[in-house]
Enzyme design. Structure first.
Site, short mmCIF file in Angstrom:
data_model
loop_
_atom_site.label_atom_id
_atom_site.label_comp_id
_atom_site.label_asym_id
_atom_site.label_seq_id
_atom_site.Cartn_x
_atom_site.Cartn_y
_atom_site.Cartn_z
N ASP A 44 5.61 12.82 16.84
CA ASP A 44 6.35 13.96 16.31
C ASP A 44 6.08 15.21 17.13
O ASP A 44 5.00 15.37 17.71
CB ASP A 44 5.94 14.20 14.84
CG ASP A 44 6.91 15.09 14.09
OD1 ASP A 44 8.02 15.33 14.61
OD2 ASP A 44 6.56 15.57 13.00
N ASN A 92 17.01 9.41 11.26
CA ASN A 92 17.32 10.13 12.50
C ASN A 92 18.80 10.11 12.89
O ASN A 92 19.25 10.92 13.70
CB ASN A 92 16.48 9.60 13.68
CG ASN A 92 15.02 10.03 13.62
OD1 ASN A 92 14.14 9.36 14.15
ND2 ASN A 92 14.75 11.16 12.99
C1 FPP Z 1 10.01 13.11 17.03
O1 FPP Z 1 10.04 14.42 17.51
C2 FPP Z 1 10.43 12.14 18.06
C3 FPP Z 1 11.43 11.22 17.95
C4 FPP Z 1 12.27 11.11 16.76
C5 FPP Z 1 11.80 10.31 19.04
C6 FPP Z 1 10.69 9.76 19.87
C7 FPP Z 1 11.26 9.21 21.11
C8 FPP Z 1 10.68 9.23 22.32
C9 FPP Z 1 9.34 9.74 22.60
C10 FPP Z 1 11.48 8.75 23.46
C11 FPP Z 1 11.43 7.35 23.89
C12 FPP Z 1 10.56 6.42 23.19
C13 FPP Z 1 10.27 5.18 23.61
C14 FPP Z 1 9.48 4.31 22.74
C15 FPP Z 1 10.70 4.64 24.91
P1 FPP Z 1 11.06 15.43 16.84
O2 FPP Z 1 12.32 15.38 17.62
O3 FPP Z 1 11.20 15.11 15.39
O4 FPP Z 1 10.34 16.81 17.04
P2 FPP Z 1 10.36 18.07 16.07
O5 FPP Z 1 9.72 17.65 14.77
O6 FPP Z 1 9.53 19.07 16.81
O7 FPP Z 1 11.78 18.49 15.90
#
Ligand code: FPP
Length: 274
Positions: A44, A92
């Protein structure tokens, strides 16, 4: 300790050495006999990290891939058997279309780029969630990755994609209901083991350690059944900045905790092998 100022030519080397030294120090504090078999991670903070850098959210996801690589490498080096990463939740899909599209594209790109590295390192790829509902290209890249690494034995990297724990529990209940209707199982035979065998994580040990980054204290519909006894570790670090030393810190913290599973402290101490 020699003093270096940032403008001295040797400072980067000194600093790299220092970081390396601190990392080795942390790693050496890990008790190899008390490693969790399965670590699950709620990655996150990508969006907030990007915002801090004045960039679009997808910049955070792109940099998040570096953290995925480091964490996978560190877990495999340590001898962790299962590493499960929450990469895309069922919820998501509600994000802006452009972000969802960019994430799906990034997944395809990353899978194509990293599968050889996974194979070379004897790491098996698995996925949990409703993966057949992912865009075709993502689904195909995932299936190819899973197929190409199926024989690997060092560690299993599990990607939770289009995953939600409530979906997992409901689909397990559905499968058991079908089996009961077909008289493959009797209602009285449905116990915790029978239920766990229908979850998407069937055959895997439950995670003993769950890490969430970015200073949020929530489980967000992730592995609710499976984390019944997991130790929770909340890291303030945004996912794109998560590195090996942060994983070591979480494991060291986990190893310092007393896992009682409903018993009292004296019982746990008495049960310990001498
Ligand atoms: C959460 O941060 C992250 C995600 C929902 C996606 C995670 C994906 C990756 C790291 C990319 C690729 C992954 C793999 C396994 C190849 P957020 O967007 O919710 O952040 P925020 O809470 O700050 O808005």
């Amino acid at each position: 300790m020699p003093e270096f100022s940032e403008n001295q030519a040797c400072y980067p080397f000194y600093r790299a050495g220092l970081v390396q030294g601190l990392m080795m120090d942390l790693k050496s504090q890990i008790d190899q006999e008390k490693l969790p078999r399965h670590i699950a991670v709620i990655m996150d903070g990508n969006g907030r990290w990007a915002k801090q850098h004045g960039k679009p959210r997808v910049f955070g996801h792109r940099n998040g891939v570096k953290a995925v690589r480091e964490t996978t490498e560190a877990a495999a080096e340590l001898g962790i058997e299962y590493l499960t990463l929450y990469a895309f939740s069922t919820e998501n899909w509600k994000r802006p279309q452009t972000e969802v599209g960019a994430l799906m594209h990034l997944l395809v790109e990353t899978l194509h780029k990293e599968i050889n590295t996974l194979s070379k390192n004897n790491i098996r790829l698995k996925a949990i969630g409703q993966i057949e509902k992912l865009p075709e290209k993502t689904y195909k890249a995932l299936l190819d990755g899973i197929k190409n690494t199926a024989g690997n034995t060092r560690m299993t990297l599990v990607l939770a994609l289009n995953y939600s724990a409530k979906w997992d529990i409901v689909q397990a209940a559905g499968k058991l209901a079908e089996k009961a209707a077909d008289k493959v199982i009797l209602p009285g035979e449905i116990d915790e083991t029978a239920f766990a065998n229908e979850l998407s994580t069937a055959g895997m040990p439950d995670p003993e350690l769950l890490i969430r980054t970015s200073g949020e204290y929530r489980i967000s519909n992730f592995l609710l059944w499976q984390i019944a006894y997991a130790e929770l570790f909340f890291s303030p670090v945004f996912w794109p900045e998560f590195r090996k030393q942060h994983l070591y810190e979480a494991i060291i913290d986990y190893q310092r905790r007393e896992r009682r599973f409903g018993q009292i402290s004296e019982q746990v101490i008495a049960d310990k092998p001498v």
